[in-house]
Design an enzyme around this catalytic site. Structure first.
Site, PDB file in Angstrom:
ATOM      1  N   LYS A  13       6.578  -8.496   0.702  1.00 39.33           N
ATOM      2  CA  LYS A  13       5.546  -8.388  -0.342  1.00 39.33           C
ATOM      3  C   LYS A  13       6.164  -8.281  -1.736  1.00 39.33           C
ATOM      4  O   LYS A  13       5.726  -8.956  -2.665  1.00 39.33           O
ATOM      5  CB  LYS A  13       4.634  -7.172  -0.091  1.00 39.33           C
ATOM      6  CG  LYS A  13       3.887  -7.239   1.226  1.00 39.33           C
ATOM      7  CD  LYS A  13       2.849  -6.131   1.355  1.00 39.33           C
ATOM      8  CE  LYS A  13       3.421  -4.741   1.368  1.00 39.33           C
ATOM      9  NZ  LYS A  13       4.299  -4.458   2.531  1.00 39.33           N
ATOM     10  N   ARG A  88      -3.536   0.986   1.064  1.00 37.77           N
ATOM     11  CA  ARG A  88      -2.681   1.268   2.209  1.00 37.77           C
ATOM     12  C   ARG A  88      -3.485   1.853   3.368  1.00 37.77           C
ATOM     13  O   ARG A  88      -2.930   2.100   4.428  1.00 37.77           O
ATOM     14  CB  ARG A  88      -1.661   2.280   1.718  1.00 37.77           C
ATOM     15  CG  ARG A  88      -0.336   2.378   2.406  1.00 37.77           C
ATOM     16  CD  ARG A  88       0.568   1.221   2.163  1.00 37.77           C
ATOM     17  NE  ARG A  88       1.937   1.543   2.428  1.00 37.77           N
ATOM     18  CZ  ARG A  88       2.943   1.305   1.573  1.00 37.77           C
ATOM     19  NH1 ARG A  88       2.713   0.736   0.423  1.00 37.77           N
ATOM     20  NH2 ARG A  88       4.163   1.618   1.905  1.00 37.77           N
ATOM     21  N   ARG A 127      18.025  -4.830   3.045  1.00 38.96           N
ATOM     22  CA  ARG A 127      17.303  -4.766   1.765  1.00 38.96           C
ATOM     23  C   ARG A 127      18.009  -3.848   0.765  1.00 38.96           C
ATOM     24  O   ARG A 127      18.472  -2.773   1.104  1.00 38.96           O
ATOM     25  CB  ARG A 127      15.884  -4.265   2.007  1.00 38.96           C
ATOM     26  CG  ARG A 127      15.077  -4.196   0.723  1.00 38.96           C
ATOM     27  CD  ARG A 127      13.650  -4.322   1.014  1.00 38.96           C
ATOM     28  NE  ARG A 127      13.077  -3.054   1.439  1.00 38.96           N
ATOM     29  CZ  ARG A 127      11.769  -2.873   1.569  1.00 38.96           C
ATOM     30  NH1 ARG A 127      10.932  -3.866   1.321  1.00 38.96           N
ATOM     31  NH2 ARG A 127      11.304  -1.719   1.947  1.00 38.96           N
ATOM     32  N   ARG A 160      17.422   1.643  -0.452  1.00 33.75           N
ATOM     33  CA  ARG A 160      16.405   2.689  -0.609  1.00 33.75           C
ATOM     34  C   ARG A 160      16.587   3.728   0.486  1.00 33.75           C
ATOM     35  O   ARG A 160      16.817   3.369   1.630  1.00 33.75           O
ATOM     36  CB  ARG A 160      15.012   2.071  -0.476  1.00 33.75           C
ATOM     37  CG  ARG A 160      14.492   1.527  -1.761  1.00 33.75           C
ATOM     38  CD  ARG A 160      13.264   0.692  -1.545  1.00 33.75           C
ATOM     39  NE  ARG A 160      12.246   1.323  -0.685  1.00 33.75           N
ATOM     40  CZ  ARG A 160      11.052   0.803  -0.487  1.00 33.75           C
ATOM     41  NH1 ARG A 160      10.710  -0.323  -1.081  1.00 33.75           N
ATOM     42  NH2 ARG A 160      10.180   1.401   0.288  1.00 33.75           N
ATOM     43  N   ARG A 171       7.729   4.272   9.226  1.00 36.48           N
ATOM     44  CA  ARG A 171       6.875   3.510   8.305  1.00 36.48           C
ATOM     45  C   ARG A 171       6.108   2.402   9.038  1.00 36.48           C
ATOM     46  O   ARG A 171       4.951   2.118   8.722  1.00 36.48           O
ATOM     47  CB  ARG A 171       7.719   2.929   7.170  1.00 36.48           C
ATOM     48  CG  ARG A 171       8.212   4.033   6.233  1.00 36.48           C
ATOM     49  CD  ARG A 171       9.304   3.549   5.316  1.00 36.48           C
ATOM     50  NE  ARG A 171       8.828   2.594   4.347  1.00 36.48           N
ATOM     51  CZ  ARG A 171       9.596   1.684   3.749  1.00 36.48           C
ATOM     52  NH1 ARG A 171      10.867   1.602   4.042  1.00 36.48           N
ATOM     53  NH2 ARG A 171       9.082   0.883   2.861  1.00 36.48           N
TER      54      ARG A 171
HETATM   55  P1  AMP Z   1       6.560   0.793  -0.561  1.00 35.72           P
HETATM   56  O1  AMP Z   1       7.584   0.547  -1.599  1.00 35.72           O
HETATM   57  O2  AMP Z   1       5.262   0.082  -0.827  1.00 35.72           O
HETATM   58  O3  AMP Z   1       7.061   0.553   0.841  1.00 35.72           O
HETATM   59  O4  AMP Z   1       6.192   2.362  -0.652  1.00 35.72           O
HETATM   60  C1  AMP Z   1       7.175   3.362  -0.437  1.00 35.72           C
HETATM   61  C2  AMP Z   1       6.480   4.665  -0.090  1.00 35.72           C
HETATM   62  O5  AMP Z   1       5.640   5.064  -1.185  1.00 35.72           O
HETATM   63  C3  AMP Z   1       5.561   4.624   1.114  1.00 35.72           C
HETATM   64  O6  AMP Z   1       6.271   4.769   2.333  1.00 35.72           O
HETATM   65  C4  AMP Z   1       4.639   5.780   0.808  1.00 35.72           C
HETATM   66  O7  AMP Z   1       5.266   7.024   1.061  1.00 35.72           O
HETATM   67  C5  AMP Z   1       4.439   5.661  -0.692  1.00 35.72           C
HETATM   68  N1  AMP Z   1       3.301   4.787  -1.041  1.00 35.72           N
HETATM   69  C6  AMP Z   1       3.354   3.578  -1.672  1.00 35.72           C
HETATM   70  N2  AMP Z   1       2.123   3.074  -1.855  1.00 35.72           N
HETATM   71  C7  AMP Z   1       1.264   3.980  -1.321  1.00 35.72           C
HETATM   72  C8  AMP Z   1      -0.156   4.033  -1.192  1.00 35.72           C
HETATM   73  N3  AMP Z   1      -0.956   3.039  -1.636  1.00 35.72           N
HETATM   74  N4  AMP Z   1      -0.692   5.125  -0.593  1.00 35.72           N
HETATM   75  C9  AMP Z   1       0.081   6.134  -0.146  1.00 35.72           C
HETATM   76  N5  AMP Z   1       1.417   6.130  -0.220  1.00 35.72           N
HETATM   77  C10 AMP Z   1       2.017   5.075  -0.804  1.00 35.72           C
END
Ligand code: AMP
Length: 220
Positions: A13, A88, A127, A160, A171
Protein backbone atom coordinates in the site's frame (compact mmCIF):
# COMPACT_ATOMS: atom_id res chain seq x y z
CA UNK A 1 -10.24 11.57 -6.51
CA UNK A 2 -10.66 10.04 -3.07
CA UNK A 3 -8.98 6.70 -2.67
CA UNK A 4 -8.78 4.21 0.17
CA UNK A 5 -6.07 1.55 -0.04
CA UNK A 6 -6.93 -1.86 1.38
CA UNK A 7 -4.80 -4.94 1.87
CA UNK A 8 -2.73 -6.72 4.49
CA UNK A 9 0.33 -5.11 6.02
CA UNK A 10 3.12 -5.65 3.50
CA UNK A 11 0.77 -5.80 0.50
CA UNK A 12 2.46 -2.73 -0.97
CA UNK A 13 0.00 0.00 0.00
CA UNK A 14 2.70 2.50 0.99
CA UNK A 15 4.77 1.92 -2.15
CA UNK A 16 1.83 2.26 -4.51
CA UNK A 17 0.47 5.22 -2.56
CA UNK A 18 3.70 7.12 -3.28
CA UNK A 19 3.27 6.42 -7.00
CA UNK A 20 -0.41 7.44 -6.99
CA UNK A 21 0.32 10.58 -4.99
CA UNK A 22 2.99 11.70 -7.48
CA UNK A 23 0.92 10.78 -10.53
CA UNK A 24 -2.41 12.26 -9.51
CA UNK A 25 -0.99 15.10 -7.39
CA UNK A 26 -3.02 14.31 -4.32
CA UNK A 27 -1.64 13.78 -0.82
CA UNK A 28 -0.70 10.37 0.55
CA UNK A 29 -2.12 10.18 4.05
CA UNK A 30 -0.71 7.28 6.02
CA UNK A 31 -1.92 6.92 9.60
CA UNK A 32 1.06 4.66 10.33
CA UNK A 33 3.42 7.45 9.15
CA UNK A 34 1.53 10.02 11.24
CA UNK A 35 1.82 7.84 14.35
CA UNK A 36 5.50 7.10 13.67
CA UNK A 37 6.26 10.82 13.24
CA UNK A 38 4.52 11.55 16.54
CA UNK A 39 6.39 8.74 18.24
CA UNK A 40 9.70 10.08 16.99
CA UNK A 41 8.84 13.62 18.07
CA UNK A 42 7.72 12.34 21.48
CA UNK A 43 4.30 14.02 21.31
CA UNK A 44 1.50 12.94 23.69
CA UNK A 45 -0.18 11.17 20.75
CA UNK A 46 3.04 9.31 19.96
CA UNK A 47 3.43 8.25 23.59
CA UNK A 48 -0.15 6.99 23.71
CA UNK A 49 0.18 5.10 20.41
CA UNK A 50 3.58 3.55 21.16
CA UNK A 51 2.69 0.39 23.09
CA UNK A 52 -0.10 -0.55 20.66
CA UNK A 53 2.17 -0.13 17.68
CA UNK A 54 5.03 -2.06 19.20
CA UNK A 55 2.70 -5.00 19.86
CA UNK A 56 1.21 -4.89 16.37
CA UNK A 57 -2.20 -3.87 17.76
CA UNK A 58 -4.48 -1.13 16.50
CA UNK A 59 -4.24 2.25 18.16
CA UNK A 60 -7.67 3.03 19.72
CA UNK A 61 -10.28 4.64 17.47
CA UNK A 62 -10.55 7.55 19.91
CA UNK A 63 -6.98 8.56 18.96
CA UNK A 64 -7.32 7.81 15.27
CA UNK A 65 -10.63 8.84 13.73
CA UNK A 66 -10.68 12.56 14.56
CA UNK A 67 -7.03 12.83 13.64
CA UNK A 68 -7.78 11.62 10.11
CA UNK A 69 -11.04 13.51 9.66
CA UNK A 70 -9.25 16.74 10.66
CA UNK A 71 -6.43 15.98 8.24
CA UNK A 72 -8.96 15.63 5.40
CA UNK A 73 -10.05 19.24 6.01
CA UNK A 74 -6.60 20.59 5.09
CA UNK A 75 -6.44 22.63 1.86
CA UNK A 76 -4.22 20.07 0.08
CA UNK A 77 -7.09 17.56 0.25
CA UNK A 78 -9.35 19.70 -1.91
CA UNK A 79 -8.80 17.57 -5.04
CA UNK A 80 -8.73 14.28 -3.21
CA UNK A 81 -6.32 12.09 -1.29
CA UNK A 82 -5.01 8.58 -0.84
CA UNK A 83 -5.75 7.01 2.52
CA UNK A 84 -3.20 4.34 3.44
CA UNK A 85 -3.78 2.41 6.67
CA UNK A 86 -7.12 4.03 7.39
CA UNK A 87 -9.84 2.86 7.80
CA UNK A 88 -8.58 -0.18 9.69
CA UNK A 89 -11.85 -1.53 11.11
CA UNK A 90 -15.58 -1.21 10.48
CA UNK A 91 -16.02 1.56 13.02
CA UNK A 92 -13.43 3.71 11.22
CA UNK A 93 -14.91 2.88 7.79
CA UNK A 94 -18.39 3.90 8.89
CA UNK A 95 -17.08 7.07 10.56
CA UNK A 96 -15.36 8.04 7.31
CA UNK A 97 -18.44 7.34 5.18
CA UNK A 98 -20.60 9.37 7.57
CA UNK A 99 -18.21 12.34 7.73
CA UNK A 100 -17.97 12.44 3.94
CA UNK A 101 -21.74 12.05 3.46
CA UNK A 102 -22.26 15.11 5.66
CA UNK A 103 -20.35 17.09 3.02
CA UNK A 104 -22.13 15.35 0.11
CA UNK A 105 -18.96 13.41 -0.69
CA UNK A 106 -17.91 9.78 -0.95
CA UNK A 107 -14.86 7.61 -1.52
CA UNK A 108 -14.34 6.97 -5.25
CA UNK A 109 -12.23 3.82 -5.08
CA UNK A 110 -11.27 1.29 -2.42
CA UNK A 111 -8.28 -0.33 -4.07
CA UNK A 112 -7.70 -3.78 -2.62
CA UNK A 113 -4.15 -5.12 -3.01
CA UNK A 114 -4.32 -8.90 -2.83
CA UNK A 115 -1.30 -11.05 -1.94
CA UNK A 116 -0.59 -14.41 -0.25
CA UNK A 117 0.62 -14.49 3.37
CA UNK A 118 3.90 -16.19 2.38
CA UNK A 119 4.74 -13.38 0.00
CA UNK A 120 3.88 -10.84 2.70
CA UNK A 121 6.27 -12.38 5.19
CA UNK A 122 9.03 -12.50 2.56
CA UNK A 123 8.45 -8.87 1.68
CA UNK A 124 8.26 -7.59 5.21
CA UNK A 125 11.55 -9.17 6.17
CA UNK A 126 13.12 -7.04 3.41
CA UNK A 127 11.17 -3.86 4.00
CA UNK A 128 13.08 -0.74 5.02
CA UNK A 129 11.83 2.77 5.59
CA UNK A 130 13.41 6.22 5.67
CA UNK A 131 13.42 7.51 9.25
CA UNK A 132 13.11 11.08 8.04
CA UNK A 133 10.60 11.18 5.14
CA UNK A 134 8.92 7.76 5.38
CA UNK A 135 9.88 6.62 1.84
CA UNK A 136 9.72 2.83 1.64
CA UNK A 137 12.25 0.45 0.14
CA UNK A 138 12.84 -3.30 -0.03
CA UNK A 139 16.25 -4.91 0.03
CA UNK A 140 14.83 -7.62 -2.27
CA UNK A 141 14.58 -5.64 -5.48
CA UNK A 142 13.77 -2.06 -4.48
CA UNK A 143 16.80 -1.06 -2.45
CA UNK A 144 17.94 2.55 -2.11
CA UNK A 145 20.75 3.48 -4.54
CA UNK A 146 23.21 3.81 -1.64
CA UNK A 147 22.71 1.20 1.08
CA UNK A 148 21.03 2.66 4.17
CA UNK A 149 20.53 6.15 2.66
CA UNK A 150 17.22 7.50 1.35
CA UNK A 151 17.21 8.40 -2.38
CA UNK A 152 14.71 11.16 -1.76
CA UNK A 153 16.00 13.02 1.29
CA UNK A 154 19.32 11.45 2.37
CA UNK A 155 17.80 10.23 5.67
CA UNK A 156 18.72 6.89 7.27
CA UNK A 157 16.90 3.88 5.83
CA UNK A 158 16.13 1.34 8.56
CA UNK A 159 13.91 -1.63 9.42
CA UNK A 160 10.70 -0.73 11.21
CA UNK A 161 10.51 -2.12 14.73
CA UNK A 162 7.10 -3.60 14.03
CA UNK A 163 8.44 -5.48 10.97
CA UNK A 164 10.18 -7.95 13.32
CA UNK A 165 8.84 -11.45 12.48
CA UNK A 166 6.79 -11.97 15.71
CA UNK A 167 5.11 -8.59 15.31
CA UNK A 168 4.39 -9.26 11.62
CA UNK A 169 2.43 -12.40 12.56
CA UNK A 170 0.43 -10.41 15.14
CA UNK A 171 -0.29 -7.68 12.61
CA UNK A 172 -1.52 -10.23 10.08
CA UNK A 173 -3.84 -11.70 12.73
CA UNK A 174 -5.18 -8.23 13.59
CA UNK A 175 -5.65 -7.59 9.86
CA UNK A 176 -7.70 -10.78 9.37
CA UNK A 177 -9.88 -10.13 12.41
CA UNK A 178 -10.43 -6.39 12.30
CA UNK A 179 -9.48 -4.96 8.93
CA UNK A 180 -10.51 -7.62 6.42
CA UNK A 181 -14.24 -7.14 7.12
CA UNK A 182 -14.04 -3.66 5.60
CA UNK A 183 -13.19 -5.19 2.23
CA UNK A 184 -16.75 -6.57 2.12
CA UNK A 185 -18.05 -3.23 3.35
CA UNK A 186 -16.53 -1.37 0.37
CA UNK A 187 -17.51 -4.20 -2.01
CA UNK A 188 -21.13 -3.77 -0.99
CA UNK A 189 -20.82 -0.04 -1.61
CA UNK A 190 -19.58 -0.92 -5.12
CA UNK A 191 -16.18 0.69 -4.52
CA UNK A 192 -13.80 -2.27 -4.39
CA UNK A 193 -11.20 -2.59 -7.15
CA UNK A 194 -8.98 -5.66 -6.88
CA UNK A 195 -5.31 -5.46 -7.83
CA UNK A 196 -2.96 -8.47 -7.73
CA UNK A 197 -0.09 -7.08 -5.71
CA UNK A 198 2.21 -10.09 -6.13
CA UNK A 199 3.53 -9.03 -9.53
CA UNK A 200 6.29 -6.69 -10.69
CA UNK A 201 5.94 -3.06 -9.67
CA UNK A 202 5.52 -1.84 -13.25
CA UNK A 203 2.61 -4.20 -13.82
CA UNK A 204 0.85 -3.06 -10.67
CA UNK A 205 1.37 0.54 -11.78
CA UNK A 206 -0.06 -0.23 -15.23
CA UNK A 207 -3.15 -1.79 -13.65
CA UNK A 208 -3.59 1.22 -11.37
CA UNK A 209 -3.31 3.59 -14.32
CA UNK A 210 -5.80 1.51 -16.32
CA UNK A 211 -8.21 1.73 -13.39
CA UNK A 212 -7.85 5.42 -12.61
CA UNK A 213 -6.92 6.86 -16.02
CA UNK A 214 -4.15 9.30 -16.87
CA UNK A 215 -3.90 12.51 -14.89
CA UNK A 216 -5.60 14.97 -17.19
CA UNK A 217 -5.61 17.77 -14.65
CA UNK A 218 -9.24 17.38 -13.61
CA UNK A 219 -9.11 14.86 -10.84
CA UNK A 220 -11.26 16.83 -8.45
P1 AMP B 1 1.01 0.83 9.15
O1 AMP B 1 2.21 1.64 8.83
O2 AMP B 1 -0.21 1.26 8.39
O3 AMP B 1 1.25 -0.65 9.04
O4 AMP B 1 0.66 1.12 10.69
C1 AMP B 1 1.59 0.82 11.73
C2 AMP B 1 0.84 0.72 13.04
O5 AMP B 1 0.21 1.98 13.33
C3 AMP B 1 -0.28 -0.30 13.09
O6 AMP B 1 0.20 -1.61 13.35
C4 AMP B 1 -1.14 0.27 14.20
O7 AMP B 1 -0.57 0.01 15.47
C5 AMP B 1 -1.06 1.76 13.95
N1 AMP B 1 -2.12 2.23 13.03
C6 AMP B 1 -1.95 2.74 11.77
N2 AMP B 1 -3.12 3.09 11.23
C7 AMP B 1 -4.07 2.80 12.16
C8 AMP B 1 -5.49 2.94 12.20
N3 AMP B 1 -6.19 3.43 11.16
N4 AMP B 1 -6.12 2.54 13.33
C9 AMP B 1 -5.45 2.05 14.38
N5 AMP B 1 -4.12 1.88 14.40
C10 AMP B 1 -3.42 2.26 13.31
Amino acid sequence: MKIVLLGAPGAGKGTHAQFLSDKYEIPHISTGDIFRANLKAGTPLGLQARSYMEQGLLVPDSLTVDLVLDRLEAPDCENGYILDGFPRNLFQAEALTKALAEKGEEIDYAIHFVIEDEAIIRRMSGRRVCERCGATYNIHGMAPKVEGICDRCGGAVVMRKDDAPETVLKRLEVYREQTEPIVAYYRELGKEAIIDSDQPLEEVRAELTALLGENNGCNG
